[in-house]
Scaffold this motif. Structure first.
Motif: not given
Length: 344
Positions: A28-33, A47-48, A56-65, A67-69
């Protein structure tokens, strides 16, 4: 005397821990980046859609998105359902939260915020008016949450504000509310603003948003979509279809996280632009890697945490790791309240 800083909450500590020790979700991180690094005219994904059970970590993943942004010099704005004392339950409120988030990053949404403040003020005045029809405050709020989408019935003379109305009794009551607004507000622009806030506020929000998108990618992060989707889903698709006399700039990305993936039937028109990802619990290897990042490597402790993690649920692993146990007896089994909070 200088007052000592207020200590952070356990929730804040947990957030920092999961942010600083992010494990897994590499695809997911590689695809978003990759998408974010691609010129917007060349992007095949805009759209993701992230889904998965609670914890499961959905909010945490959005926070990583996010951070990458930020790392890539772009802009992100976030909205979820809000706290119990400050819920977001309609489109205007969601837009305001996004605008406030952008303003924290130095991006003004002046036109939108000025008009939104008028809307809030007039709406509150009407709700507090002793002459307000019975059920006006609660009823208007529910109708406004659904207004402006253009996918259901409207009451004649209401300007499209009242939708999903089937019974004659409810229609009459809604008509009474509409007449009350028109009687109390002499300014026609204010009448329309209160009766059709989505139609009025959306173009203003887009004007501010698109001005920034000319130079930077804007990532809209929409969390807890199992709640916010009730009023955002139709609005969002209407937005993509240029319903509001304004277009969302193509240099915008939309990241949606909820219990379920976006409905394929409703989103079929945009399917080619959607990257769908259903998050799974940690594998044991990922769980061990996370615990190692928290300096927890003793085998007996690792095994006990894994046993209590409901099959690798990241939030439970993080909660147990937060206590930094050095003995098996020090591991706190996640209580029923915590489980209910994240899994219900």
């Amino acid at each position: 005397m200088t007052q000592a800083p207020r200590p952070g909450s356990w929730k804040a500590k947990l957030n920092r821990s999961t942010e600083n020790s992010f494990i897994g979700r590499e695809l997911q991180l590689q695809a978003f980046r990759g998408v974010l690094s691609t010129p917007y005219d060349d992007r095949t994904t805009s759209i993701f859609s992230i889904s998965g059970q609670g914890g499961i970590g959905k909010t945490t993943l959005l926070k990583q998105f996010r951070k990458i942004t930020t790392e890539l010099g772009q802009v992100a704005a976030y909205v979820d359902e809000g706290s119990q004392t400050n819920l977001v339950d309609n489109v205007p409120e969601a837009l305001s939260r996004l605008a406030l988030d952008l303003e924290k990053q130095g991006i003004e949404c002046k036109k939108f915020q000025e008009r939104y403040k008028v809307y809030r003020q007039k709406k509150q005045e009407l709700e507090a008016d002793p002459d307000a029809p019975q059920g006006f405050a609660a009823g208007m709020g529910k109708f406004i949450a659904r207004a402006g989408i253009g996918v259901a019935k409207s009451i004649p003379g209401s300007g499209g504000v009242m939708e999903f109305v089937d019974s004659e009794g409810v229609a009459n009551q809604a008509g009474e509310w509409t007449a009350f607004v028109a009687r109390k507000l002499t300014n026609k622009d204010e009448v329309r603003l209160v009766q059709e806030p989505i139609e009025v506020l959306t173009p203003l929000f887009l004007e501010d948003l698109n001005r920034v998108a000319e130079k930077q990618t804007i990532v809209l992060l929409l969390d807890t979509y199992e709640q916010t989707g009730a009023f955002l889903d139709d609005w969002l698709r209407s937005l993509l279809n240029d319903r509001y006399d304004a277009s969302l700039h193509p240099n915008c990305l939309i990241c949606i996280a909820g219990r379920d993936l976006l409905n394929k039937n409703a989103w079929i028109e945009w399917e080619e632009l959607i990257a769908r990802s259903e998050l799974e619990p940690f594998t044991e290897a990922e769980g061990r890697l996370y615990l190692a990042s928290c300096a927890i490597t003793q085998e007996s402790i690792v095994q006990e945490i894994w046993r209590l993690s409901s099959g690798g649920l990241p939030v439970l692993i993080a909660m147990m790791a937060q206590g930094a146990p050095r003995e098996v007896e020090q591991i706190s089994d996640p209580c029923e309240d915590a489980v209910e909070r994240f899994l219900k």
